[in-house]
Design an enzyme around this catalytic site. Structure first.
Site, PDB file in Angstrom:
ATOM      1  CG  PHE A 149      39.470  51.759  30.725  1.00 53.38           C
ATOM      2  CD1 PHE A 149      40.256  52.569  29.923  1.00 53.38           C
ATOM      3  CD2 PHE A 149      40.101  50.824  31.542  1.00 53.38           C
ATOM      4  CE1 PHE A 149      41.650  52.450  29.925  1.00 53.38           C
ATOM      5  CE2 PHE A 149      41.478  50.698  31.547  1.00 53.38           C
ATOM      6  CZ  PHE A 149      42.256  51.515  30.732  1.00 53.38           C
ATOM      7  CE  LYS A 173      30.670  46.314  35.063  1.00 55.55           C
ATOM      8  NZ  LYS A 173      31.658  47.441  35.220  1.00 55.55           N
ATOM      9  CD  GLU A 176      33.485  50.949  37.030  1.00 52.69           C
ATOM     10  OE1 GLU A 176      34.212  50.622  37.994  1.00 52.69           O
ATOM     11  OE2 GLU A 176      33.188  50.161  36.105  1.00 52.69           O
ATOM     12  CB  SER A 226      43.341  43.086  34.544  1.00 51.15           C
ATOM     13  OG  SER A 226      42.540  42.627  35.635  1.00 51.15           O
ATOM     14  CB  CYS A 281      44.548  43.435  25.290  1.00 50.87           C
ATOM     15  SG  CYS A 281      43.436  42.992  23.953  1.00 50.87           S
ATOM     16  CD  GLU A 384      47.811  44.180  30.105  1.00 53.30           C
ATOM     17  OE1 GLU A 384      47.404  44.179  28.931  1.00 53.30           O
ATOM     18  OE2 GLU A 384      47.106  43.827  31.076  1.00 53.30           O
TER      19      GLU A 384
END
Length: 479
Positions: A149, A173, A176, A226, A281, A384
């Site tokens: 995202f 993909k 969402e 992640s 990240c 994190e």
């Protein structure tokens, strides 16, 4: 309410599933759209169309594929303002931050335009009597990408432009949580002349990911997310015989030496820690201060600078950063801040106390948070956080700082601030991380290099985009 469907074979198609996800505006906390979650038959349709398109697309001269990328680049630039508005409305990051991320994605498109040169093979004459040998790189077939995202436009652009110009067909993909910009960019690529079925976008959730991983017609998978999910994706993909690169989480450290320019360091770390609400990240989430004398000076300056930041919605150009992506993620960040406090760390600036304006009371906002006297055994240090939180660890020497970084499970990136060349050399040679900054807080490689970490930040041998991207999406044949 607007319903976001799938983009398959060059057009929007209605999905067959009745399952839908909610798409929020993080600044207001209100749901504004729905996204159709793919069924197995939806995904099967995308893979069938991609596999059919591969037969012709893979035989196209690389120069013809590159020409489509040149046109694609022009269309992204032409529509950059509209694209940026789509990103900020669903992700929440401020306008300039979103615009910058789109530019970084565009740079990989520019790199992909050079594919005729990048795919040149090697030739050796007369390796034996009257025998020549040469190598070529050929596409894999249908490949897939699973993107997060936090950069809904940039990270997909790190994947499919290179995969496509190498001759593959792609099934994407996206997250969402913020799929609209991804869908719009896919339409632009077809407007640039891409044949039907070469790029397909299938919206879905973790079940869709599992279907992608289990589909034997898909030869390779790129993933960013992640560490927990990256490890699972990598394991599942390779067990299915797929090639996989899975980029995971990070805990990026900035080592601040006593000889550094503290004002400059504070200015840089404010952006590196809190930009994009810390949801990247490569965010600097830990400042490692060498020596107590430096620490006292640094902490006072970072406190003042953090308190001066403006937090709010993307439509105010004066704001420095916006909300986090969901209400659940906000709660997770707050819980980790509380755990640090309970463990004995000192909250220098407390973002939990931030109060948005009256019209944004439902938004997912946190202010900047600075936590001093962090210890490496604390949960807040090991996790994190992925939010606007900067933790401070105090050490006595450069060697101690390097050991601390090397013991951390993650190895995405780190940096050192110093005025000494020898310190810079020691740090760059001895630290265990994939991307190193010397007086640079966010050492994200240019598109002509490759992006990737070490340890639990990357599963797989090849980094994303750049030369490694070309290698990942092709296989060598020696003749």
């Amino acid at each position: 309410m607007k319903l976001i469907e799938h983009f398959v074979g060059g057009k929007i198609i209605p999905g067959t599933s009745d399952k839908k996800g909610k798409v929020f505006n993080p600044a207001t906390g209100e749901q504004e759209k729905e996204v159709r979650l793919a069924s197995k038959s939806d995904l099967d349709q995308a893979v069938v169309i991609a596999k059919k398109a591969f037969d012709e697309w893979s035989l196209k001269p690389s120069l013809q594929r590159a020409r489509i990328m040149f046109k694609f680049k022009e269309l992204i630039e032409k529509n950059s303002d509209e694209l940026t508005q789509l990103i900020v409305a669903e992700h929440g990051k401020v306008y300039e931050d979103a615009k910058g991320s789109l530019t970084r994605g565009l740079e990989v498109v520019e790199f992909a335009c050079g594919i005729p040169h990048l795919l040149k093979g090697e030739f050796s004459e007369n390796v034996g009597t009257n025998v020549d040998s040469w190598s070529i790189r050929q596409p894999l077939g249908v490949v897939a990408g699973i993107t997060p995202f936090n950069f809904p436009a940039m990270i997909p652009l790190w994947m499919y432009p290179l995969a496509i110009v190498c001759g593959n067909c792609f099934v994407l993909k996206p997250s969402e949580k913020d799929p609209t910009s991804t869908m719009f960019i896919a339409e632009l690529l077809y407007e640039a002349g891409l044949p039907e079925g070469v790029l397909n976008v299938v919206n879905g959730n973790d079940k869709t990911v599992q279907l992608l991983l289990e589909d034997k017609r898909i030869s390779a998978v790129s993933f960013v997310g992640s560490t927990r999910v990256a490890r699972s994706v990598y394991t599942s993909a390779v067990n299915q015989g797929k090639r996989c690169q899975a980029l995971g989480g990070a805990k990026n450290h900035a080592v601040v030496m006593p000889d550094s320019d503290v004002d400059s360091v504070v200015n840089q770390l404010i952006g590196a820690a809190f930009g994009s609400s810390g949801q990247r990240c490569m965010a600097i989430s830990v400042a490692v201060l060498v020596g107590d004398a430096l620490a006292e000076k640094f902490i006072e300056k970072i406190r003042l600078a953090s308190n001066g930041l403006r937090v709010g919605a993307f439509n105010n150009a004066d704001n420095d950063f916006g909300p986090v992506v969901t209400r659940e993620h906000k709660s997770k960040i707050e819980a980790l801040i509380t755990s640090a406090e309970d463990d004995g760390a000192e909250i220098v600036v407390d973002g939990r106390l931030f109060k948005p304006s009256d019209d944004l009371q439902g938004g997912f906002f946190l202010g900047p948070t600075v936590i001093d006297k962090t210890k490496i055994w604390m949960e807040s240090y090991k996790e994190e956080i992925f939010g606007p939180v900067l933790q401070i660890v105090r050490v006595e020497t450069l060697s101690e700082a390097i050991q601390l970084i090397n013991k951390n499970a993650y190895g995405n990136g780190c940096c050192v601030f110093t005025g000494d060349g020898n310190t810079a050399r020691i740090f760059s040679e001895e630290v265990w991380a994939g991307m190193i900054g010397i007086n640079v807080p966010l050492p994200v490689p240019a598109a002509t290099q490759s992006f990737g970490g070490w340890k639990d930040s990357l599963f797989g041998d090849l980094h994303i985009y750049g030369p490694d991207g070309v290698r990942f999406y092709t296989r060598r044949k020696t003749i």
